[in-house]
Design a protein around this motif. Structure first.
Motif, short mmCIF file in Angstrom:
data_model
loop_
_atom_site.label_atom_id
_atom_site.label_comp_id
_atom_site.label_asym_id
_atom_site.label_seq_id
_atom_site.Cartn_x
_atom_site.Cartn_y
_atom_site.Cartn_z
N GLN A 20 -5.24 2.65 8.67
CA GLN A 20 -5.19 3.80 7.76
C GLN A 20 -5.30 3.34 6.30
O GLN A 20 -6.03 3.92 5.51
N ALA A 21 -4.58 2.27 5.99
CA ALA A 21 -4.57 1.77 4.61
C ALA A 21 -5.96 1.28 4.16
O ALA A 21 -6.30 1.35 2.97
N MET A 26 -12.60 4.40 -2.28
CA MET A 26 -13.11 3.20 -2.95
C MET A 26 -12.95 3.33 -4.47
O MET A 26 -13.02 4.42 -5.01
N ILE A 27 -12.70 2.17 -5.09
CA ILE A 27 -12.55 2.11 -6.55
C ILE A 27 -13.40 0.95 -7.07
O ILE A 27 -13.80 0.08 -6.29
N LEU A 192 -3.71 -8.51 9.50
CA LEU A 192 -4.78 -7.70 8.90
C LEU A 192 -6.07 -7.98 9.69
O LEU A 192 -6.16 -8.99 10.38
N PRO A 193 -7.06 -7.13 9.54
CA PRO A 193 -8.36 -7.48 10.14
C PRO A 193 -8.93 -8.72 9.44
O PRO A 193 -8.58 -9.00 8.29
N TYR A 243 -6.12 -3.07 -0.18
CA TYR A 243 -5.24 -1.92 0.09
C TYR A 243 -4.35 -2.21 1.31
O TYR A 243 -3.14 -1.96 1.30
N ALA A 244 -4.99 -2.73 2.36
CA ALA A 244 -4.24 -2.98 3.60
C ALA A 244 -3.21 -4.09 3.39
O ALA A 244 -2.10 -4.02 3.94
N LEU A 245 -3.56 -5.09 2.59
CA LEU A 245 -2.61 -6.16 2.27
C LEU A 245 -1.39 -5.57 1.54
O LEU A 245 -0.25 -5.94 1.84
#
Ligand SMILES: *Cc1c(COP(=O)(O)O)cnc(C)c1O
Length: 364
Positions: A20-21, A26-27, A192-193, A243-245
């Motif tokens: 989800q994270a 996108m930025i 994480l992936p 983001y996920a981190l």
């Protein structure tokens, strides 16, 4: 695709929350939004790695930074400490980078000991060493503190440490150890992936890097430092991973690092107990077993009376039940097999794996 839960030692299972994270909007990587994101996670990363140095984000798997460390820090000759597939490969990678390199090789399943490194470094030939803290192919952990203590005796030698499959699962204090580079890919114990690595460098490593001319661009440590000072990366990073981190780091600190470390010790013990209960022995030398995976001896080291099974059959039976385990790596494929407890695993989720392993064993 049917979901097969990963209990291989990387990549490991990724939680729905983490996926989800990845999906945040996108930025731009030079905009304030990104700088705020990196600035927010920087102190968490520093606490995690035990450092006051800046922690860098590399959009690459670990090998990118491992190769980068060679290109940034070796001008004379590098000593590669070799005790398994990943650490052995680092010698080959050093030579492919055009560097003078030599290995100190121990038998797979043995740890690297400080005395062996000391002996080599005393020749004065070397200006860098590479060490893999947790050699994932053999499930063996080398005594990092004992080895890092050598730095006092050899202050000009760059100590490069891969903690790919141990970082976040066991405490590793960069500043206290006094080493020069500490790196990890995030598809192992970070859960994480694959696609992102984190690393940090000592001031001495940055000074040394600045004197080397052929360090390239993508993995130029001086560029990483310059950019990190502005909360940026040298090139466009994988922003979804970052983001996920951030989401993952929040989880680590909500759990508490000490709790996280003891959870890994506990879940690892569950795997060792399972192996022992079925008559197996462990592959690593006693006292140096990894805390993030269990490398089961399945004939690689002959032990009278020890259990040996068809590892590929065991793997298939477990896979049919929805769990992926590893059938052994490189020259010990089949004669060992590996079970991972990295990342988000709890005593309960390990029990679910163990129940399926028990059922599969009954069919062998
Ligand atoms: C997985 C692993 C690597 C290599 O990582 P890549 O993601 O393939 O670059 C290096 N070192 C150790 C100890 C590992 O476990």
């Amino acid at each position: 695709m049917a979901h097969v839960k990963l209990h291989i030692p990387g990549p490991v299972e990724v939680s729905p929350k983490t996926f989800q994270a990845l999906c945040n909007p996108m930025i731009g990587h030079r905009g304030q939004g990104f700088k705020d994101l990196y600035a927010r996670i920087q102190p968490q990363l520093q606490t995690l790695l035990g450092t006051n140095q800046l922690v860098y984000l590399s959009t690459s798997s670990a090998w990118g930074v491992m190769e980068g460390a060679i290109r940034n820090l070796v001008s004379k000759k590098v000593l590669n400490c070799m005790c398994g597939a990943f650490s052995d490969k680092w010698l080959d990678v050093s030579r492919r980078c055009g560097k003078e390199a030599d290995g100190v090789q121990v038998e797979w399943g043995s740890p690297i000991r400080a005395e062996a490194i000391d002996q080599k470094l005393s020749t004065g030939q070397f200006d860098a060493i590479t060490l893999i803290h947790n050699e994932t192919s053999t499930g063996t952990m080398s005594p990092l503190a004992e080895i890092a203590a050598l730095k006092v005796k050899y202050p000009d030698v760059m100590f490069i440490v891969d903690a790919v499959s141990s970082m976040t699962a066991v405490p590793i204090g960069f500043d206290t150890l006094g080493i020069d580079v500490l790196l990890a890919g995030t598809q192992k114990a970070f859960a994480l992936p694959p696609g992102l690595s984190v690393f940090t460098c000592s001031p001495a490593a940055l000074s040394k890097a600045a004197t080397l001319k052929d360090r390239g661009y993508y993995f130029d440590f001086v560029e990483f430092q310059k950019n990190a000072e502005q909360h940026m990366t040298p090139s466009t990073p994988s922003i979804p991973h970052i983001y996920a981190l951030g989401s993952k780091l929040d989880e680590f600190f909500a759990e508490g690092l000490e709790n996280r470390y003891s959870r890994h010790r506990h879940t690892n013990q569950q795997l060792r107990d399972w192996a022992t209960r079925h008559g197996f022995t462990l592959f690593p030398e006693a006292g140096y077993e990894s805390l993030t995976l269990c490398c089961v001896n399945n004939g690689a080291k002959p032990v009278a009376g020890a259990r040996v099974v068809d590892a590929s059959k065991l793997q298939k039976l477990v896979k049919d039940r929805g769990f992926l385990i590893d059938g052994g790596y490189g020259k010990i494929k089949g004669t060992t097999f590996r079970l991972s407890n990295m990342g988000d695993e709890t005593p309960e989720t390990m029990n679910a794996l163990i129940a399926e392993l028990d059922q599969a064993m009954a069919l062998l």
